[in-house]
Motif scaffolding. Sequence first.
Motif, mmCIF file in Angstrom:
data_model
loop_
_atom_site.group_PDB
_atom_site.id
_atom_site.type_symbol
_atom_site.label_atom_id
_atom_site.label_comp_id
_atom_site.label_asym_id
_atom_site.label_seq_id
_atom_site.Cartn_x
_atom_site.Cartn_y
_atom_site.Cartn_z
ATOM 1 N N SER A 196 0.820 -1.198 0.000
ATOM 2 C CA SER A 196 0.000 0.000 0.000
ATOM 3 C C SER A 196 0.860 1.257 0.000
ATOM 4 C CB SER A 196 -0.912 0.011 1.226
ATOM 5 O OG SER A 196 -1.612 1.230 1.324
ATOM 6 N N GLN A 197 0.384 2.284 -0.716
ATOM 7 C CA GLN A 197 1.071 3.570 -0.726
ATOM 8 C C GLN A 197 0.658 4.429 0.472
ATOM 9 O OE1 GLN A 197 1.421 5.546 -4.615
ATOM 10 N NE2 GLN A 197 0.372 3.794 -5.517
ATOM 11 N N PHE A 198 -0.154 3.877 1.337
ATOM 12 C CA PHE A 198 -0.646 4.605 2.498
ATOM 13 C C PHE A 198 -0.310 3.851 3.772
ATOM 14 C CE2 PHE A 198 -3.236 5.559 -1.125
ATOM 15 C CZ PHE A 198 -3.383 6.930 -1.068
ATOM 16 N N SER A 199 0.051 4.601 4.810
ATOM 17 C CA SER A 199 0.315 3.964 6.094
ATOM 18 C C SER A 199 0.114 4.979 7.211
ATOM 19 C CB SER A 199 1.743 3.412 6.155
ATOM 20 O OG SER A 199 2.689 4.468 6.113
ATOM 21 N N TYR A 200 -0.183 4.460 8.382
ATOM 22 C CA TYR A 200 -0.258 5.289 9.579
ATOM 23 C C TYR A 200 0.682 4.700 10.607
ATOM 24 C CZ TYR A 200 -1.806 7.365 13.942
ATOM 25 O OH TYR A 200 -1.819 8.014 15.142
ATOM 26 N N GLN A 201 1.581 5.545 11.114
ATOM 27 C CA GLN A 201 2.527 5.095 12.138
ATOM 28 C C GLN A 201 2.245 5.831 13.434
ATOM 29 O OE1 GLN A 201 6.650 5.878 11.259
ATOM 30 N NE2 GLN A 201 7.401 4.684 12.998
ATOM 31 N N LEU A 202 1.915 5.088 14.464
ATOM 32 C CA LEU A 202 1.695 5.672 15.781
ATOM 33 C C LEU A 202 3.044 5.858 16.459
ATOM 34 C CD1 LEU A 202 -0.260 6.561 18.034
ATOM 35 C CD2 LEU A 202 -0.335 4.168 18.784
ATOM 36 N N LEU A 203 3.405 7.108 16.715
ATOM 37 C CA LEU A 203 4.709 7.412 17.296
ATOM 38 C C LEU A 203 4.680 7.445 18.818
ATOM 39 C CD1 LEU A 203 5.877 10.250 14.856
ATOM 40 C CD2 LEU A 203 6.357 7.791 14.727
ATOM 41 N N SER A 235 1.113 8.641 5.954
ATOM 42 C CA SER A 235 1.894 8.735 4.724
ATOM 43 C C SER A 235 1.010 8.503 3.513
ATOM 44 C CB SER A 235 3.032 7.707 4.737
ATOM 45 O OG SER A 235 3.910 7.946 5.817
ATOM 46 N N THR A 236 1.170 9.364 2.488
ATOM 47 C CA THR A 236 0.391 9.296 1.250
ATOM 48 C C THR A 236 1.329 9.493 0.068
ATOM 49 O OG1 THR A 236 -0.096 11.628 0.801
ATOM 50 C CG2 THR A 236 -1.363 10.567 2.571
ATOM 51 N N PRO A 237 0.851 9.254 -1.164
ATOM 52 C CA PRO A 237 1.698 9.482 -2.338
ATOM 53 C C PRO A 237 2.157 10.928 -2.497
ATOM 54 C CG PRO A 237 -0.129 8.049 -2.913
ATOM 55 C CD PRO A 237 -0.395 8.545 -1.527
ATOM 56 N N ASP A 263 -5.925 12.194 -2.642
ATOM 57 C CA ASP A 263 -5.201 11.113 -1.970
ATOM 58 C C ASP A 263 -6.134 10.258 -1.136
ATOM 59 O OD1 ASP A 263 -2.046 11.793 -2.246
ATOM 60 O OD2 ASP A 263 -3.259 13.621 -2.175
ATOM 61 N N VAL A 264 -7.174 10.894 -0.560
ATOM 62 C CA VAL A 264 -8.151 10.177 0.258
ATOM 63 C C VAL A 264 -9.537 10.459 -0.279
ATOM 64 C CG1 VAL A 264 -9.186 9.935 2.541
ATOM 65 C CG2 VAL A 264 -6.709 10.238 2.322
ATOM 66 N N ALA A 265 -10.278 9.392 -0.577
ATOM 67 C CA ALA A 265 -11.672 9.492 -1.005
ATOM 68 C C ALA A 265 -12.566 8.989 0.120
ATOM 69 C CB ALA A 265 -11.902 8.669 -2.275
ATOM 70 N N MET A 266 -13.528 9.801 0.516
ATOM 71 C CA MET A 266 -14.479 9.383 1.537
ATOM 72 C C MET A 266 -15.604 8.581 0.894
ATOM 73 S SD MET A 266 -12.990 10.645 4.127
ATOM 74 C CE MET A 266 -14.220 10.052 5.292
ATOM 75 N N ALA A 302 -6.529 6.381 -1.224
ATOM 76 C CA ALA A 302 -7.044 5.677 -0.050
ATOM 77 C C ALA A 302 -8.535 5.892 0.066
ATOM 78 C CB ALA A 302 -6.347 6.180 1.210
ATOM 79 N N ARG A 303 -9.224 4.941 0.681
ATOM 80 C CA ARG A 303 -10.642 5.064 0.971
ATOM 81 C C ARG A 303 -10.844 5.081 2.479
ATOM 82 N NH1 ARG A 303 -8.825 3.640 -3.970
ATOM 83 N NH2 ARG A 303 -8.289 1.710 -2.915
ATOM 84 N N PHE A 304 -11.608 6.059 2.966
ATOM 85 C CA PHE A 304 -11.947 6.150 4.386
ATOM 86 C C PHE A 304 -13.432 5.847 4.555
ATOM 87 C CE2 PHE A 304 -8.640 9.128 6.551
ATOM 88 C CZ PHE A 304 -7.600 8.387 6.000
ATOM 89 N N ALA A 305 -13.754 4.925 5.471
ATOM 90 C CA ALA A 305 -15.140 4.645 5.828
ATOM 91 C C ALA A 305 -15.622 5.674 6.847
ATOM 92 C CB ALA A 305 -15.253 3.242 6.405
ATOM 93 N N ILE A 306 -16.941 5.781 6.987
ATOM 94 C CA ILE A 306 -17.527 6.771 7.900
ATOM 95 C C ILE A 306 -18.478 6.081 8.868
ATOM 96 C CG2 ILE A 306 -18.828 8.914 8.116
ATOM 97 C CD1 ILE A 306 -18.032 9.582 5.235
ATOM 98 N N VAL A 307 -18.214 6.231 10.152
ATOM 99 C CA VAL A 307 -19.053 5.652 11.199
ATOM 100 C C VAL A 307 -20.256 6.561 11.445
ATOM 101 C CG1 VAL A 307 -19.173 4.922 13.604
ATOM 102 C CG2 VAL A 307 -17.066 4.563 12.287
ATOM 103 N N GLN A 308 -21.450 5.981 11.341
ATOM 104 C CA GLN A 308 -22.686 6.689 11.666
ATOM 105 C C GLN A 308 -23.360 5.996 12.858
ATOM 106 O OE1 GLN A 308 -23.644 9.543 10.647
ATOM 107 N NE2 GLN A 308 -22.371 9.863 8.825
ATOM 108 N N GLY A 309 -24.497 6.523 13.267
ATOM 109 C CA GLY A 309 -25.193 5.947 14.422
ATOM 110 C C GLY A 309 -25.762 6.978 15.369
ATOM 111 N N GLY A 310 -25.807 8.241 14.918
ATOM 112 C CA GLY A 310 -26.416 9.283 15.734
ATOM 113 C C GLY A 310 -25.738 9.454 17.075
#
Length: 374
Positions: free
Chosen positions: A2-9, A23-25, A142-145, A184-192
């Motif tokens: 993947s060209q995307f990553s998240y590193q928790l520092l 990290s993104t392209p 870079d990110v599509a919702m 990248a694709r980001f999902a969205i949490v719903q639920g009021g």
Amino acid sequence: MSQFSYQLLSQDLETGARRGVFSTPHGTVQTPAFMPVGTQGTVKGVTIDQVAATGAEMILGNTYHLALRPGHETVRRLGGLHGMTLWEGPILTDSGGFQIFSLESIREITEQQATFRSHIDGSIVQLTPEHSIEIQESLGSDVAMVLDHVVALPAPRSTVVDAMERSIRWAGRCLNAATRDDQARFAIVQGGLEAELRIQCAKELATMDFEGFAVGGLSVGEAPSEMYRITAATCPHLPADKPRYLMGVGRPIDLLESIARGIDLFDCVMPTRNGRNAMAFTDRGNVKIRNATYREDTRPLEEHCPCLACRHSLGYLRHLFVAKEMLGPILLTIHNLTYYQRVMSEARAAIENNTFAQYVREKKAGWGMVDELP
């Protein structure tokens, strides 16, 4: 790979605050981070170089607005959002889902799609999850919702459940429609405002192959304490190795309270809109520049702020707004964006030093606010 990553520092020991790198392209984003809103391919009133000078590393565009004008194919032919705007860093595009909420009086929702009347000319616009992804792939963000179903709150539980379940199904359709490996694709949490529903939605979405996750449908009129409560309930059920984005939020205090509960990314029109309307964010609270008390005030807006606005006196800034000179809104927009980035930079340093809770308390004291940290 993947060209995307998240590193928790690092993570603050007293709160849920996280310090990381996304990290993104088009480069990396130091988190927690605030993304200025460039709805129609521009952060209103300022150049892209001025946006970069505020310290911003990632900006946001809107699928619905850009699809209507100039049209996503036109944007693609102009080099995508990066080529058209000349922004070199990462870009996130909203899916159009917020318009399902904001244009409620001129839209219709079915399982297949959302149907709108254009706010520009009244023409019919049909937006499916697949078409939302198609548009965003043309925009080249870079990110599509994902396209989600947002409902106004409060609402009957049955309405909230229906929208949440549809959002999960639409998220899967968005994922299946995607073709670009550099987006990248980001999902969205719903639920009021029901923690149980938020947790259920988060768990179901976490089983899908998304590069990041957002908490949506908040900051739509509910009390800030309710937003904090739902954020706190949701974040523990999202993958720890993926970025978490709280959509459309908000005031500086909302950013800090949400960081404390595990959020990494934010966007909001507040710093730019308020700047255009003569209100500045500062460490001593909000400053209303048109106030007559500043008429002959020779002090800068903030003594140690490096932005263009703070090179000038409060008296001059007030004069610009009273005289209706366009430079006034430009300068306060730059200041507010700079202020938000400074708060984020300070927050990152505080998390690294394990002093985030103390940092928030100090900020609140300056703003004259009561502490709400857990």
